[in-house]
Scaffold this active site. Structure first.
Site, PDB file in Angstrom:
ATOM      1  NE  ARG A 155       0.417   1.967  -6.715  1.00 40.68           N
ATOM      2  CZ  ARG A 155       1.584   2.596  -6.644  1.00 40.68           C
ATOM      3  NH1 ARG A 155       2.687   1.968  -7.036  1.00 40.68           N
ATOM      4  NH2 ARG A 155       1.666   3.818  -6.184  1.00 40.68           N
ATOM      5  N   GLY A 214       0.821  -1.206   0.000  1.00 39.71           N
ATOM      6  CA  GLY A 214       0.000   0.000   0.000  1.00 39.71           C
ATOM      7  C   GLY A 214       0.852   1.252   0.000  1.00 39.71           C
ATOM      8  CG  ASP A 223       4.561  -3.318  -5.545  1.00 42.05           C
ATOM      9  OD1 ASP A 223       5.030  -4.440  -5.790  1.00 42.05           O
ATOM     10  OD2 ASP A 223       5.211  -2.418  -4.978  1.00 42.05           O
ATOM     11  CG  ASP A 255      10.835   7.423   8.039  1.00 43.12           C
ATOM     12  OD1 ASP A 255      10.398   7.285   6.883  1.00 43.12           O
ATOM     13  OD2 ASP A 255      11.974   7.875   8.281  1.00 43.12           O
ATOM     14  N   GLY A 256       7.499   6.762   6.724  1.00 47.20           N
ATOM     15  CA  GLY A 256       6.594   7.540   5.883  1.00 47.20           C
ATOM     16  C   GLY A 256       7.210   8.780   5.267  1.00 47.20           C
ATOM     17  NE  ARG A 294       8.926   6.379   0.127  1.00 49.06           N
ATOM     18  CZ  ARG A 294      10.186   6.657  -0.171  1.00 49.06           C
ATOM     19  NH1 ARG A 294      10.859   7.518   0.563  1.00 49.06           N
ATOM     20  NH2 ARG A 294      10.760   6.094  -1.213  1.00 49.06           N
TER      21      ARG A 294
END
Length: 387
Positions: A183, A94, A253, A124-125, A97
């Site tokens: 995707r 998913g 993906d 940590d995004g 970030r």
């Protein structure tokens, strides 16, 4: 395309993806960067979106990227998808970030580096300034070369520190723009949910967004959609190969249903020409090497067949389309290479193909810089000597 909008605060976005079941996305909060400043704003992309640069200043753009200002109707969210990563299926991935802000005239706005989401896993995004600048510049360079790609509207930098392996770097955000964020891995995830209604809705969504000419194609529209994805992917990979671009991580993906380049990670353009060049240092076996990109694209499309099977009457039809991929790719590739070399497209096709193959052998043997070679070839007063 709409005319330029006069006020920044009147921009309204749509959120068509939020019409799906909520299990396919998660509402996400943008986590602001500390001491954020505007690094660059792409005026050309802003015009395409109908933004009037004269009505906004740098801080307006920073506030938009930093989550302090929201476009009208914006409901930030992140998308879930699955994917084959280095050949192994991962059932849930998913936007770890990335946060979607909504769409303007079918351009889908997405922030990268905006903080953790439900799908961040151990990440940590955040995105670092170094890689953010590379993506911002590369996506625009690819667009300039005529290669199908996402684009970038703006980038902000900050003094906020993030940790990457042994290094400490500055955090940044990029506002990316794409005709689609769906995707192959999105279809793979929907397929795992075993809900034909949702899978059909996703296929209809892709048709409406990127292949509207298929909306009235009747019972065969999903087969036709699949073929167009195959064809667009063949064109995209031909563009990559002709210009020496290496994506680095061609997981399912990271492959777009719209046939555009997405998710710039460890990418590179070819320098010294070598067919087995690997631009991703973590790809120890060379799965995503330059010479393997066409074969991997076909492999990814084979994975998509399974997700599409419930939508069509005959899986064999999809398999036959995938089998056509390399032929389609070669046609587009040689057409592009003929153009790069100034060869006649209508005469001596087989001779041209042989010449191009031999040229690549010479380039590799002489260790010639790939794109510098073509640059010098375009100059009438600059002789090329291959020793």
């Amino acid at each position: 395309m709409k005319n330029s909008i006069n006020k920044f605060d009147t921009i309204e976005v749509s959120n068509p993806y939020l019409e799906f079941d909520s299990k396919y996305y998660d509402y996400s909060n943008i986590q602001p960067l500390k001491d954020a400043v505007l690094a660059s704003y792409n005026t050309h992309m802003g015009i395409l979106l109908g933004l009037d640069e004269s009505t906004m200043d740098d801080q307006d753009i920073v506030d938009l990227l930093n989550g302090k200002y929201f476009l009208k109707n914006s409901q930030p969210y992140s998308m879930v998808y699955a994917g084959h990563q280095f050949g192994y299926f991962v059932p849930q991935l998913g936007d770890g970030r990335a946060i979607n802000l909504g769409s303007i005239d079918n351009w889908h706005l997405q922030l990268k580096g905006s903080g953790q989401t439900k799908y961040s896993r151990q990440g940590d995004g955040r995105a670092v300034l170094r890689s953010s600048i590379r993506e911002y510049l590369m996506s625009e360079a690819m667009h300039g070369l005529g290669i199908a790609t996402t684009r970038a509207l703006a980038i902000v930098s900050s003094k906020q520190r993030v940790y990457r392996q042994m290094d400490v770097e500055n955090a940044a955000m990029v506002l990316r723009v794409s005709p689609s964020w769906i995707r192959i891995g999105t279809f793979e995830y929907f397929y795992t949910q075993k809900n034909l209604k949702d899978l059909t809705q996703l296929a209809d969504f892709v048709i409406a967004q990127n292949y509207p000419h298929l909306q009235n194609a009747g019972q065969k529209k999903y087969e036709q959609l699949f073929f167009e994805v195959v064809d667009n992917t063949a064109q995209l990979i031909a563009q990559w190969q002709a210009y020496g671009f290496m994506h680095g991580v061609m997981n399912t993906d990271n492959m777009s249903m719209a046939g555009v380049t997405i998710d710039y990670g460890p990418f590179a353009f070819m320098d010294i020409f070598a067919m087995d060049t690997i631009c991703n240092h973590t790809d120890r076996e060379g799965r995503y090497s330059y010479e393997n990109q066409p074969l991997i694209a076909q492999w990814n499309l084979s994975s998509l067949v399974t997700a599409f099977e419930p939508l069509v009457q005959n899986r064999e039809t999809l398999d036959e389309m995938v089998a056509m991929f390399l032929s389609l790719y070669k046609k587009y590739y040689y057409d592009l290479m003929n153009l790069r070399l100034g060869l006649d497209l209508d005469e001596s096709t087989n001779e041209n193909h042989t010449l191009i193959k031999n040229l690549l052998i010479v380039l590799q043997g002489c260790q010639v810089d790939y794109n510098v070679f073509f640059r010098r070839l375009s100059s009438n007063d600059d002789a090329i000597v291959l020793e």
